[in-house]
Design a protein around this motif. Structure first.
Motif, PDB file in Angstrom:
ATOM      1  N   GLN A   1      79.209  38.367  31.618  1.00 22.38           N
ATOM      2  CA  GLN A   1      79.528  37.943  32.981  1.00 22.38           C
ATOM      3  C   GLN A   1      78.260  37.749  33.806  1.00 22.38           C
ATOM      4  OE1 GLN A   1      82.829  37.587  33.739  1.00 22.38           O
ATOM      5  NE2 GLN A   1      82.426  36.774  35.756  1.00 22.38           N
ATOM      6  N   ASP A   2      77.302  38.616  33.614  1.00 19.33           N
ATOM      7  CA  ASP A   2      76.059  38.532  34.364  1.00 19.33           C
ATOM      8  C   ASP A   2      74.914  38.942  33.446  1.00 19.33           C
ATOM      9  OD1 ASP A   2      74.217  38.295  36.365  1.00 19.33           O
ATOM     10  OD2 ASP A   2      75.370  39.458  37.813  1.00 19.33           O
ATOM     11  N   SER A   3      74.657  38.118  32.435  1.00  9.02           N
ATOM     12  CA  SER A   3      73.680  38.478  31.409  1.00  9.02           C
ATOM     13  C   SER A   3      72.261  38.575  31.961  1.00  9.02           C
ATOM     14  CB  SER A   3      73.737  37.502  30.236  1.00  9.02           C
ATOM     15  OG  SER A   3      73.441  36.194  30.655  1.00  9.02           O
ATOM     16  N   GLN A   4      71.961  37.836  33.023  1.00  2.84           N
ATOM     17  CA  GLN A   4      70.631  37.937  33.630  1.00  2.84           C
ATOM     18  C   GLN A   4      70.416  39.317  34.226  1.00  2.84           C
ATOM     19  OE1 GLN A   4      68.503  35.561  32.286  1.00  2.84           O
ATOM     20  NE2 GLN A   4      67.543  36.039  34.225  1.00  2.84           N
ATOM     21  N   LEU A   5      71.418  39.806  34.933  1.00  5.06           N
ATOM     22  CA  LEU A   5      71.301  41.146  35.518  1.00  5.06           C
ATOM     23  C   LEU A   5      71.291  42.198  34.416  1.00  5.06           C
ATOM     24  CD1 LEU A   5      70.943  42.691  38.119  1.00  5.06           C
ATOM     25  CD2 LEU A   5      73.414  42.765  38.361  1.00  5.06           C
ATOM     26  N   LEU A   6      72.049  41.991  33.363  1.00  9.41           N
ATOM     27  CA  LEU A   6      72.015  42.899  32.216  1.00  9.41           C
ATOM     28  C   LEU A   6      70.611  42.957  31.640  1.00  9.41           C
ATOM     29  CD1 LEU A   6      73.474  44.703  30.107  1.00  9.41           C
ATOM     30  CD2 LEU A   6      73.810  42.606  28.772  1.00  9.41           C
ATOM     31  N   HIS A   7      69.998  41.811  31.485  1.00 11.64           N
ATOM     32  CA  HIS A   7      68.628  41.751  30.955  1.00 11.64           C
ATOM     33  C   HIS A   7      67.686  42.579  31.825  1.00 11.64           C
ATOM     34  CE1 HIS A   7      64.896  40.242  29.313  1.00 11.64           C
ATOM     35  NE2 HIS A   7      64.521  39.969  30.548  1.00 11.64           N
ATOM     36  N   VAL A   8      67.755  42.387  33.121  1.00 14.52           N
ATOM     37  CA  VAL A   8      66.897  43.139  34.036  1.00 14.52           C
ATOM     38  C   VAL A   8      67.212  44.629  33.948  1.00 14.52           C
ATOM     39  CG1 VAL A   8      66.320  43.523  36.473  1.00 14.52           C
ATOM     40  CG2 VAL A   8      66.544  41.194  35.609  1.00 14.52           C
ATOM     41  N   ALA A   9      68.508  44.961  33.952  1.00 16.54           N
ATOM     42  CA  ALA A   9      68.916  46.366  33.944  1.00 16.54           C
ATOM     43  C   ALA A   9      68.497  47.086  32.666  1.00 16.54           C
ATOM     44  CB  ALA A   9      70.425  46.476  34.133  1.00 16.54           C
ATOM     45  N   VAL A  10      68.575  46.400  31.541  1.00 19.28           N
ATOM     46  CA  VAL A  10      68.300  47.048  30.262  1.00 19.28           C
ATOM     47  C   VAL A  10      66.832  46.977  29.871  1.00 19.28           C
ATOM     48  CG1 VAL A  10      68.759  46.884  27.763  1.00 19.28           C
ATOM     49  CG2 VAL A  10      70.633  46.749  29.397  1.00 19.28           C
ATOM     50  N   GLU A  11      66.167  45.869  30.190  1.00 24.20           N
ATOM     51  CA  GLU A  11      64.828  45.673  29.667  1.00 24.20           C
ATOM     52  C   GLU A  11      63.700  45.759  30.687  1.00 24.20           C
ATOM     53  OE1 GLU A  11      64.966  42.170  27.191  1.00 24.20           O
ATOM     54  OE2 GLU A  11      66.010  43.317  25.655  1.00 24.20           O
ATOM     55  N   ALA A  12      63.992  45.681  31.973  1.00 27.06           N
ATOM     56  CA  ALA A  12      62.915  45.666  32.951  1.00 27.06           C
ATOM     57  C   ALA A  12      62.859  46.914  33.830  1.00 27.06           C
ATOM     58  CB  ALA A  12      63.034  44.427  33.834  1.00 27.06           C
ATOM     59  N   ILE A  13      64.001  47.451  34.168  1.00 22.72           N
ATOM     60  CA  ILE A  13      64.036  48.597  35.072  1.00 22.72           C
ATOM     61  C   ILE A  13      63.797  49.872  34.265  1.00 22.72           C
ATOM     62  CG2 ILE A  13      65.517  49.935  36.621  1.00 22.72           C
ATOM     63  CD1 ILE A  13      66.875  47.287  37.363  1.00 22.72           C
ATOM     64  N   PRO A  14      62.942  50.747  34.754  1.00 25.50           N
ATOM     65  CA  PRO A  14      62.734  52.018  34.038  1.00 25.50           C
ATOM     66  C   PRO A  14      64.070  52.718  33.792  1.00 25.50           C
ATOM     67  CG  PRO A  14      61.153  51.786  35.835  1.00 25.50           C
ATOM     68  CD  PRO A  14      62.136  50.654  35.964  1.00 25.50           C
ATOM     69  N   GLN A  15      64.300  53.129  32.569  1.00 25.16           N
ATOM     70  CA  GLN A  15      65.603  53.646  32.167  1.00 25.16           C
ATOM     71  C   GLN A  15      66.035  54.909  32.901  1.00 25.16           C
ATOM     72  OE1 GLN A  15      67.917  51.970  30.150  1.00 25.16           O
ATOM     73  NE2 GLN A  15      66.417  50.472  30.813  1.00 25.16           N
ATOM     74  N   GLN A  16      65.090  55.715  33.370  1.00 32.32           N
ATOM     75  CA  GLN A  16      65.504  56.914  34.091  1.00 32.32           C
ATOM     76  C   GLN A  16      66.235  56.562  35.380  1.00 32.32           C
ATOM     77  OE1 GLN A  16      62.338  56.103  33.432  1.00 32.32           O
ATOM     78  NE2 GLN A  16      61.022  56.411  35.188  1.00 32.32           N
ATOM     79  N   ARG A  17      66.008  55.374  35.943  1.00 35.63           N
ATOM     80  CA  ARG A  17      66.714  54.933  37.146  1.00 35.63           C
ATOM     81  C   ARG A  17      68.180  54.642  36.832  1.00 35.63           C
ATOM     82  NH1 ARG A  17      65.047  54.072  41.502  1.00 35.63           N
ATOM     83  NH2 ARG A  17      66.380  52.364  42.104  1.00 35.63           N
ATOM     84  N   LEU A  18      68.460  54.293  35.601  1.00 37.42           N
ATOM     85  CA  LEU A  18      69.813  53.878  35.227  1.00 37.42           C
ATOM     86  C   LEU A  18      70.615  54.984  34.558  1.00 37.42           C
ATOM     87  CD1 LEU A  18      68.852  50.479  33.602  1.00 37.42           C
ATOM     88  CD2 LEU A  18      69.665  50.859  35.917  1.00 37.42           C
ATOM     89  N   GLN A  19      69.958  56.027  34.159  1.00 40.62           N
ATOM     90  CA  GLN A  19      70.578  57.010  33.285  1.00 40.62           C
ATOM     91  C   GLN A  19      71.909  57.558  33.802  1.00 40.62           C
ATOM     92  OE1 GLN A  19      69.138  56.936  30.550  1.00 40.62           O
ATOM     93  NE2 GLN A  19      70.207  58.495  29.424  1.00 40.62           N
ATOM     94  N   SER A  20      71.958  58.069  35.013  1.00 41.53           N
ATOM     95  CA  SER A  20      73.191  58.707  35.474  1.00 41.53           C
ATOM     96  C   SER A  20      74.317  57.697  35.635  1.00 41.53           C
ATOM     97  CB  SER A  20      72.952  59.459  36.782  1.00 41.53           C
ATOM     98  OG  SER A  20      72.638  58.544  37.813  1.00 41.53           O
ATOM     99  N   ARG A  21      74.015  56.525  36.140  1.00 38.27           N
ATOM    100  CA  ARG A  21      75.038  55.507  36.357  1.00 38.27           C
ATOM    101  C   ARG A  21      75.571  54.985  35.036  1.00 38.27           C
ATOM    102  NH1 ARG A  21      78.757  55.396  39.385  1.00 38.27           N
ATOM    103  NH2 ARG A  21      79.507  53.367  39.918  1.00 38.27           N
ATOM    104  N   HIS A  22      74.661  54.726  34.127  1.00 39.60           N
ATOM    105  CA  HIS A  22      75.051  54.226  32.812  1.00 39.60           C
ATOM    106  C   HIS A  22      75.870  55.282  32.072  1.00 39.60           C
ATOM    107  CE1 HIS A  22      73.593  51.897  29.039  1.00 39.60           C
ATOM    108  NE2 HIS A  22      74.877  51.828  29.201  1.00 39.60           N
TER     109      HIS A  22
END
Length: 188
Positions: A92-113
């Motif tokens: 649905q939003d593969s560009q944002l997925l790309h940024v979320a998975v490959e560009a943003i430091p993973q510790q920022r995403l950990q709890s939400r993911h």
């Protein structure tokens, strides 16, 4: 106004990437001033958190919707529905997925993911409890293995775009999970 800023932030994040994500760019894309943006968000990290929270919530809702009413489906049909819903949610939003998975430091995403994964895992666990009720196996552990495996393969397929069709991927993931679930079902 807040919705416009969030949408603009999402656009800037997709277009310019995480490294170039700034409140000035978001304000410009939203047609407002940086000062107006700061009335609603403390800083760019606050806005980024809202954007990513909404992204993962949307993905979770799509997958949950495919699971919630299908607890009586056969394993084959259930897996196909989940795989298709997961792929659709990620595409649905593969560009944002790309940024979320490959560009943003993973510790920022950990709890939400983790929260997203937990919601889907709980539904899969419920399904496995219904399916394997007589086996006494730990459905929560099995659900985690299935969800993490499917998620990892689906994310890589969306981001890498290997020479594998959607149908082939659905078939392979279905076979993978069916064989795993089949190995858990005790023989009569």
């Amino acid at each position: 106004m807040v919705r416009r800023m969030i949408d603009a932030g999402r656009l800037v994040l997709e277009r310019d990437g995480y490294a170039n994500f700034s409140t000035n760019r978001v304000a410009e894309a939203a047609g407002t001033s940086p000062g107006s943006l700061y009335q609603y968000f403390r800083d760019k990290d606050d806005l980024l958190t809202v954007i990513l929270d909404q992204y993962w919530d949307e993905a979770a809702q799509r997958v949950e919707a495919s699971l919630a009413d299908r607890l009586s489906d056969s394993p084959d049909q259930m897996v196909r529905n989940v795989v298709n819903a997961l792929l659709l949610a990620l595409e649905q939003d593969s560009q944002l997925l790309h940024v979320a998975v490959e560009a943003i430091p993973q510790q920022r995403l950990q709890s939400r993911h983790q929260a997203l994964r937990r919601r889907v895992q709980d539904l899969v666990s419920t399904y496995l409890n219904l399916l394997l009720r007589s086996s006494g196996r730990n459905a929560s552990t099995r659900a985690w293995v299935i969800v993490v495996s499917m998620e990892g393969l689906a994310v890589r397929w969306v981001l890498d775009r290997p020479d594998i069709s959607r149908e082939e991927l659905v078939e392979e993931l279905t076979a993978l999970v069916e064989n795993y679930i089949g190995a858990l079902i005790p023989e009569a």
